[in-house]
Write a protein that holds these residues in place. Structure first.
Motif, PDB file in Angstrom:
ATOM      1  N   ALA A 143      10.390  57.381  42.444  1.00  0.00           N
ATOM      2  CA  ALA A 143       9.193  57.642  43.248  1.00  0.00           C
ATOM      3  C   ALA A 143       8.984  59.146  43.424  1.00  0.00           C
ATOM      4  O   ALA A 143       7.861  59.644  43.293  1.00  0.00           O
ATOM      5  CB  ALA A 143       9.313  56.961  44.612  1.00  0.00           C
ATOM      6  N   PHE A 144      10.061  59.879  43.672  1.00  0.00           N
ATOM      7  CA  PHE A 144       9.954  61.324  43.851  1.00  0.00           C
ATOM      8  C   PHE A 144       9.494  61.986  42.554  1.00  0.00           C
ATOM      9  O   PHE A 144       8.565  62.798  42.562  1.00  0.00           O
ATOM     10  CB  PHE A 144      11.283  61.925  44.313  1.00  0.00           C
ATOM     11  N   ALA A 180       7.870  60.692  40.165  1.00  0.00           N
ATOM     12  CA  ALA A 180       6.494  60.271  39.874  1.00  0.00           C
ATOM     13  C   ALA A 180       5.471  61.006  40.740  1.00  0.00           C
ATOM     14  O   ALA A 180       4.265  60.856  40.526  1.00  0.00           O
ATOM     15  CB  ALA A 180       6.352  58.766  40.064  1.00  0.00           C
ATOM     16  N   GLY A 181       5.934  61.773  41.719  1.00  0.00           N
ATOM     17  CA  GLY A 181       5.029  62.576  42.524  1.00  0.00           C
ATOM     18  C   GLY A 181       4.657  61.995  43.877  1.00  0.00           C
ATOM     19  O   GLY A 181       3.811  62.551  44.577  1.00  0.00           O
ATOM     20  N   GLU A 182       5.282  60.887  44.268  1.00  0.00           N
ATOM     21  CA  GLU A 182       4.995  60.340  45.598  1.00  0.00           C
ATOM     22  C   GLU A 182       5.504  61.316  46.655  1.00  0.00           C
ATOM     23  O   GLU A 182       6.581  61.883  46.517  1.00  0.00           O
ATOM     24  CB  GLU A 182       5.662  58.982  45.778  1.00  0.00           C
ATOM     25  N   ARG A 183       4.707  61.510  47.704  1.00  0.00           N
ATOM     26  CA  ARG A 183       5.088  62.415  48.785  1.00  0.00           C
ATOM     27  C   ARG A 183       4.658  61.834  50.122  1.00  0.00           C
ATOM     28  O   ARG A 183       3.745  61.014  50.205  1.00  0.00           O
ATOM     29  CB  ARG A 183       4.435  63.793  48.613  1.00  0.00           C
ATOM     30  N   THR A 184       5.312  62.290  51.168  1.00  0.00           N
ATOM     31  CA  THR A 184       4.999  61.916  52.540  1.00  0.00           C
ATOM     32  C   THR A 184       4.401  63.151  53.212  1.00  0.00           C
ATOM     33  O   THR A 184       5.034  64.213  53.203  1.00  0.00           O
ATOM     34  CB  THR A 184       6.279  61.491  53.292  1.00  0.00           C
ATOM     35  N   LEU A 214       9.377  63.654  50.410  1.00  0.00           N
ATOM     36  CA  LEU A 214       9.236  62.200  50.324  1.00  0.00           C
ATOM     37  C   LEU A 214      10.288  61.587  51.234  1.00  0.00           C
ATOM     38  O   LEU A 214      11.489  61.837  51.066  1.00  0.00           O
ATOM     39  CB  LEU A 214       9.441  61.698  48.892  1.00  0.00           C
ATOM     40  N   VAL A 230      12.178  58.248  52.297  1.00  0.00           N
ATOM     41  CA  VAL A 230      12.451  56.903  51.794  1.00  0.00           C
ATOM     42  C   VAL A 230      13.357  56.183  52.786  1.00  0.00           C
ATOM     43  O   VAL A 230      14.326  56.757  53.287  1.00  0.00           O
ATOM     44  CB  VAL A 230      13.083  56.904  50.379  1.00  0.00           C
ATOM     45  N   GLU A 273      15.298  53.746  42.706  1.00  0.00           N
ATOM     46  CA  GLU A 273      13.887  53.589  43.082  1.00  0.00           C
ATOM     47  C   GLU A 273      13.351  54.845  43.770  1.00  0.00           C
ATOM     48  O   GLU A 273      12.234  55.284  43.493  1.00  0.00           O
ATOM     49  CB  GLU A 273      13.710  52.393  44.016  1.00  0.00           C
ATOM     50  N   SER A 322       7.229  70.214  49.630  1.00  0.00           N
ATOM     51  CA  SER A 322       6.638  68.885  49.773  1.00  0.00           C
ATOM     52  C   SER A 322       7.811  67.926  49.885  1.00  0.00           C
ATOM     53  O   SER A 322       8.916  68.210  49.402  1.00  0.00           O
ATOM     54  CB  SER A 322       5.726  68.537  48.597  1.00  0.00           C
TER      55      SER A 322
END
Length: 105
Positions: free
Chosen positions: A87-88, A90-94, A73, A75, A83, A71
């Motif tokens: 975000a990574f 915290a589980g944010e993904r693209t 992300l 940025v 930052e 998976s």
């Protein structure tokens, strides 16, 4: 497309180098999807939570965080490392589909 990926000496395992190659491929897909010429210069380093961070070595190139499960992300370059790392973690993904279709040889 000729690419050049640099790694800090001894810093990445074979598995991490594979993750870095996946990130490089995503940058190439993004360039192809946008009909842009890609400089083909990348740097990869170990990141937070076991990730590998692949950066395009051009101004405004952005970074792609690649997790061990592939998976990712993306940025933009204006986001600070602190930052982006947060975000990574915290589980944010693209979604990988956002990078365009896989390239064929």
């Amino acid at each position: 497309m000729t690419t050049d990926v640099t790694y800090p000496l001894g810093a990445l395992s074979a598995e991490q180098e594979e993750a870095a190659d996946f990130g490089r491929q995503l940058f190439e897909r993004l360039a192809a999807a946008n009909s842009a010429a890609d400089g083909g210069r990348f740097a990869a380093t170990a990141g937070p939570a076991g990730a590998v961070v692949v950066a395009r070595r051009v101004k405004g190139g952005g970074r792609i965080y690649v997790a061990s499960d592939r998976s990712v992300l993306y940025v933009p370059s204006h986001l600070s490392t602190v930052e982006a790392d947060a975000a990574f973690v915290a589980g944010e993904r693209t979604p990988v589909e956002k990078f365009g279709p896989p390239l064929t040889s």
